[in-house]
Motif scaffolding. Structure first.
Motif, PDB file in Angstrom:
ATOM      1  N   LEU A 198       0.830  -1.196   0.000  1.00  0.00           N
ATOM      2  CA  LEU A 198       0.000   0.000   0.000  1.00  0.00           C
ATOM      3  C   LEU A 198       0.863   1.243   0.000  1.00  0.00           C
ATOM      4  O   LEU A 198       0.671   2.162  -0.785  1.00  0.00           O
ATOM      5  CB  LEU A 198      -0.848   0.044   1.276  1.00  0.00           C
TER       6      LEU A 198
ATOM      7  N   PRO B 275     -10.310  -2.934   0.646  1.00  0.00           N
ATOM      8  CA  PRO B 275     -10.712  -1.755  -0.116  1.00  0.00           C
ATOM      9  C   PRO B 275      -9.570  -0.766  -0.301  1.00  0.00           C
ATOM     10  O   PRO B 275      -9.458  -0.119  -1.340  1.00  0.00           O
ATOM     11  CB  PRO B 275     -11.808  -1.125   0.739  1.00  0.00           C
ATOM     12  N   GLN B 276      -8.729  -0.681   0.707  1.00  0.00           N
ATOM     13  CA  GLN B 276      -7.635   0.270   0.632  1.00  0.00           C
ATOM     14  C   GLN B 276      -6.647  -0.081  -0.482  1.00  0.00           C
ATOM     15  O   GLN B 276      -6.162   0.783  -1.185  1.00  0.00           O
ATOM     16  CB  GLN B 276      -6.904   0.267   1.963  1.00  0.00           C
TER      17      GLN B 276
ATOM     18  N   ASP C 151      -8.272   0.536  -3.912  1.00  0.00           N
ATOM     19  CA  ASP C 151      -8.272   1.929  -4.302  1.00  0.00           C
ATOM     20  C   ASP C 151      -6.940   2.359  -4.913  1.00  0.00           C
ATOM     21  O   ASP C 151      -6.872   3.338  -5.640  1.00  0.00           O
ATOM     22  CB  ASP C 151      -8.586   2.772  -3.051  1.00  0.00           C
ATOM     23  N   ARG C 152      -5.868   1.638  -4.592  1.00  0.00           N
ATOM     24  CA  ARG C 152      -4.556   2.006  -5.142  1.00  0.00           C
ATOM     25  C   ARG C 152      -4.432   1.607  -6.612  1.00  0.00           C
ATOM     26  O   ARG C 152      -3.603   2.123  -7.322  1.00  0.00           O
ATOM     27  CB  ARG C 152      -3.438   1.309  -4.375  1.00  0.00           C
TER      28      ARG C 152
ATOM     29  N   ARG D  29      -9.136   9.708  -5.541  1.00  0.00           N
ATOM     30  CA  ARG D  29      -8.359   8.890  -6.468  1.00  0.00           C
ATOM     31  C   ARG D  29      -9.156   8.544  -7.715  1.00  0.00           C
ATOM     32  O   ARG D  29      -8.588   8.398  -8.779  1.00  0.00           O
ATOM     33  CB  ARG D  29      -7.869   7.613  -5.790  1.00  0.00           C
TER      34      ARG D  29
END
Lengths: 342, 626
Positions: A158, A196-197, A200-201, A282
């Motif tokens: 991440l 989810p994190q 999102d990347r 983002r």
């Protein structure tokens, strides 16, 4: 078995979305990678390797463990910075873009790097031994079954994916080095969720599935057989196409910084993001960057509303999930309605 | 990687609350740091990292999540020891952060062991190291800044309380601002240096503002009236301890100083309260509720405007702050789950009505044992070579996972006296150190759901689904595994084999068919099979079975036994395994048969009525399971 000749990218049948998403990422590595969702045996890994093979060699600093870009002073590793500072010119060599694989069972030490034990024992000094993230700098980081990755390895990814920097404070060594890579992850959604994190990347996401038309299925097999029988000859058959695509990518890279986008379209994207209630910014950024890259790839220097639509299709679906197990369905009608307003 | 390539602080559009909080924290170190919580992609980290450019005389020291203990707290200098044979201490990140700023990104994901120790240091400002045969102490006073995404789990209350200020981050909703954000990011990426130059002036202005405010803050005197106001505000917020008052006053000082004033005004206190109170307010206990609502009224009259946001009990959806604070203390506000509050209106159209509060449902599984598995519910030491290397220890058994760095440090001081062969360092058996790894282990939940006609009465099933769904939501955060068995008519069906995909569990729950008789024994029997296999496959897990039934077993009976006694026998068998069970009784007839209670006794598990569930908190129930 590994063939010395890699299956040519242009010979891959179908999977247009995946191919496009990959191409866009090598044109513009800042897009943030691709998440490929789908079943096994859908040419995911073949496509990634084939694309890396198709690209022209890039310039790197010789003997640099992080393959620093000699043209980009901002992203140099500590060693290259030092040699510049002491007026030693950087020796340049060319190298192909590589596909660096991160296996699901990789330990954290291997991923971020660790203390070089051999060196320490021999010389009594600490030295950093680079890991997978170092290898991945300026290359493609390919994570098969990314949804099965251990949580603590995901944490590391991440940070590196967002910042382009790997910061190590472990096992007696303290080290910082650039880690900018095109992140390509694959997953079979039935085997578990992806955080989810991390989702999102990813700049883009595509869904792949096996071909269903009998004709195309036959074509897939025919080509594979022809390739296995005589890889060199097979490559030659596709040489022309391969070169054409390579040229197209190179030109798109050069064109990219000149592509412009009208304010109206920027506003449109903001409206889409607000109406879809995405988290953070983002999504907007990804859509616009993708649209710019699409335009560059198509040989244009202005973004059209079609580019935005295409970009939204690639960059939004995986960001639609709000609650952990809510299905991330992109309400395309909402998006289209906004296009209608244009 | 130089400062110039960081996105400039001054170029961030909006997010005024976060900017303000960060400025306050760097103006007055006594405010106790900032915690920024919010959705992904809302410029949290960008702002903090940008801060390093605008603060005079201070550095931003980053603590990566995967830092090992020796690097955080310092350790013996191995290189020196080899040469001199002396144990010299080399400083860790905390010592480097002395008088500077310590930044922890994704602070909620930091290993608990580390975070507790860091807290201790942060509180005392001094760190005493007793390790590797050397004792050492050093000063470590730093301003702590943390960012987190609550989606990934929350912070324990004691950690939360440590941060003086708390702000939430969300994306801009204004179209113009959104466009401007994208524009600036594109410009920055195209040419970071030019972009940096463009905002250099603005950055310098902020830098000067901070320097001036720092001076001013030292001169500000606190009047008695302000102290009184602080105490009043904190007691109205029902804050624990006295930290709130101190933080309030210090924050207000910084606010006044930033505004260029040399005295404190009530409005400074009000503004400060918005930063200091959200994460410390507790829900008053049941008894004092009435009292509280009276207070609340008084309070509302007192401070009409800016305080509304901090009222813990207002059911208004615009109050993520208040929600966060209570949730982190493990007490969800009445009738609202964290998900509900957080996502606000979006949830209204969910088909499942009653989401029950789950919040901080932490299963009190046994102490940290050596376990396998992956997930987040319990932190456990693992003996596989997976997991995060936290620290090293002197091995008690043969070394399986060598901690090289610690081993080298252990061997280093003796190198002058030891015979050397080819290597510079000669390692003996007594130098060997073992790695201690920590990994988050999820629990496996097996839901055994009665889908018979008696459950089918529409409302019952809805409530059941709601209860399970709220557990699933929590299961997702904790990386639990879930499986589901439904029994109806004559058979039990494994709707979902045990999987990590909570998504699938939710789907199969949605499509759960109901109707027919109640083959309770069959359901339990199938569960027994699944649980036994599970226990065999993974030796270290302790699965949890959640049985939802009204207990009206009326079919089954393999060997011609009656349905109820067969169910009881199967329950006894399950009770013999190492499965924790939870029975949720849905019986609601006027004359109660009470079979579910008997079953739960046979299971050796805990028992709850569905009706109690809607009122009570699942957290307590699951906590009480042990």
């Amino acid at each position: 078995m590994r063939h010395s000749v890699i299956y040519p990218f242009t010979a891959i049948v179908g999977q247009e979305d995946m191919k496009l998403a990959l191409i866009l990422n090598v044109i513009n590595p800042s897009l943030g990678g691709v998440l490929i969702k789908g079943e096994k045996g859908t040419a995911k890994s073949t496509a990634v390797r084939a694309l890396a093979d198709l690209l022209p060699a890039m310039e790197t600093v010789k003997d640099c463990k992080f393959h620093c870009d000699p043209q980009d002073n901002n992203q140099l590793c500590g060693i290259c910075q030092e040699s510049l500072a002491s007026h030693n010119p950087l020796v340049v060599q060319t190298a192909k873009m590589r596909v660096v694989e991160l296996p699901v069972n990789a330990t954290e030490d291997r991923v971020v790097g660790t203390l070089d034990i051999e060196y320490a024992i021999k010389h009594g000094e600490k030295k950093f031994e680079p890991g997978i993230l170092a290898q991945a700098n300026r290359n493609i980081l390919y994570v098969d079954e990314i949804n099965l990755l251990d949580d603590h390895v995901v944490d590391v990814l991440l940070d590196a994916a967002a910042m382009g920097v790997n910061r190590v404070e472990r096992e007696g060594v303290s080290y910082v080095h650039p880690a900018r890579f095109v992140l390509v992850g694959t997953m079979n959604p039935e085997e578990g969720d992806i955080r989810p994190q991390l989702l999102d990347r990813f700049g883009l996401s595509v869904i792949v599935s096996g071909e269903h038309e009998p004709d195309k299925r036959v074509e897939v097999i025919k080509r594979r057989l022809a390739y296995e029988a005589n890889p060199e000859k097979f490559l030659q058959l596709h040489q022309e196409e391969q070169e054409r695509l390579a040229q197209q990518i190179i030109q798109a890279r050069q064109r990219l910084s000149n592509v412009s986008i009208e304010d109206e379209l920027l506003t449109l994207v903001a409206k889409i993001a607000i109406s879809l209630e995405v988290d953070g910014h983002r999504a907007d950024i990804a859509v616009i960057k993708t649209a710019l890259t699409l335009a560059a790839f198509a040989g244009r220097i202005t973004v059209t509303s079609n580019d935005i639509q295409e970009a939204a299709r690639l960059a939004l679906p995986h960001r639609m999930r709000r609650r952990p197990f809510e299905e991330g369905i992109l309400d395309w009608k909402k998006v289209e309605a906004l296009f209608g307003d244009q | 990687m130089t400062a110039k390539t960081v996105f400039p602080f001054a170029a961030v559009v909006g997010q005024d609350q976060i900017k303000k909080a960060l400025l306050i924290a760097v103006v007055n170190p006594k405010v106790g740091g900032v915690l920024i919580a919010g959705e992904k992609g809302a410029a949290k980290s960008t702002l903090v990292r940008g801060l390093s450019q605008v603060i005079p005389n201070r550095k931003l020291i980053e603590l990566p999540l995967n830092a090992t203990e020796d690097m955080v707290f310092g350790s013996m200098d191995m290189e020196q020891a080899v040469i001199t044979g002396k144990r010299q201490f080399s400083h860790g990140i905390l010592a480097k952060a002395h008088n500077h700023i310590l930044y922890i990104d994704e602070v909620n994901l930091l290993q608990r062991e580390l975070s507790n120790a860091i807290l201790d240091v942060a509180a005392s400002g001094i760190h005493v190291v007793e390790r590797e045969g050397a004792s050492n102490s050093y000063e470590a006073q730093f301003t702590m800044i943390g960012t987190m995404n609550p989606e990934e789990g929350d912070l324990p209350p004691q950690f939360l309380d440590r941060f003086g200020l708390y702000v939430t981050a969300a994306g801009e909703k204004n179209i113009k601002d959104r466009v401007e954000i994208v524009r600036r990011i594109l410009a920055y990426e195209q040419n970071p240096i030019a972009f940096y130059q463009k905002y250099k002036r603005a950055g310098e202005d902020i830098c000067q503002q901070i320097a001036a405010a720092r001076k001013k803050a030292k001169e500000i005197l606190i009047s008695d009236a302000m102290v009184q106001l602080a105490a009043q505000i904190s007691s109205q917020g029902n804050c624990a301890g006295h930290r709130a008052e101190l933080f309030l006053l210090e924050t207000a000082k910084a606010i006044a100083a930033l505004a260029g004033r040399d005295e404190l005004l009530p409005m400074d206190m009000q503004e400060a309260a918005a930063f200091v109170l959200p994460h410390r307010m507790r829900r008053p206990s049941e008894e004092s509720k009435e009292q509280h609502s009276q207070k609340k009224q008084q309070h509302d009259q007192l401070e009409q405007d800016s305080f509304n946001e901090e009222q813990p009990q207002l059911p208004d959806e615009e109050q993520p702050n208040a929600n966060e604070s209570s949730q982190d203390r493990g007490e969800a506000p009445e009738g609202k789950s964290e998900g509900e509050l957080e996502k606000g209106k979006r949830q209204e159209d969910t088909t499942i009505a009653d989401l029950l509060p789950v919040g901080n449902m932490a299963l009190n599984l046994q102490k940290r044992q050596v376990r396998q598995g992956s997930g987040k519910r319990t932190l456990a030491k693992t003996n596989t070579r997976q997991g995060r290397y936290v620290r090293s220890c002197i091995p008690t058994r043969p070394v399986t996972d060598l901690a090289f760095d610690a081993t080298l440090r252990a061997a280093a001081p003796y190198q002058l006296t030891r015979a050397k062969s080819m290597c510079c360092i000669n390692i003996c058996r007594e130098d060997l150190r073992q790695k201690v790894r920590e990994k988050r282990i999820g629990t496996t939940f097996l839901f055994v759901v009665d889908a018979s006609g008696s459950m089918g009465a529409r409302q019952r099933m809805k409530a059941v689904k709601g209860a399970i769904l709220s557990m699933l939501q929590d299961a997702y955060q904790k990386r639990d595994k879930v499986g589901m068995i439904a029994f109806r008519r004559q058979t039990a069906e494994i709707l979902l084999p045990v999987t990590r995909s909570v998504e699938l569990a939710e789907k199969s729950l949605q499509h759960l068919p109901t109707g027919g008789k109640t083959p309770l024994a069959e359901g339990l029997y199938t569960a027994l099979g699944v649980l036994r296999t599970m226990c065999r496959l993974e030796k270290d897990i302790e699965p949890v079975m959640v049985l939802v039934t009204d207990g009206c077993a009326n079919t089954g009976g393999r060997a011609g036994q009656d349905a109820v006694s067969e169910a009881l026998q199967t329950a006894l068998l399950i009770g013999e395994t190492r499965v924790n069970s939870l029975v949720i009784d849905t019986e609601q007839d006027f004359i109660k048969l009470g079979i579910a209670v008997t079953i739960s006794r046979a299971l050796g598990g805990s028992y709850y009525k569905l009706d109690d569930l809607s009122a009570e908190n699942i957290i307590h129930i699951v906590n009480g399971m042990k």
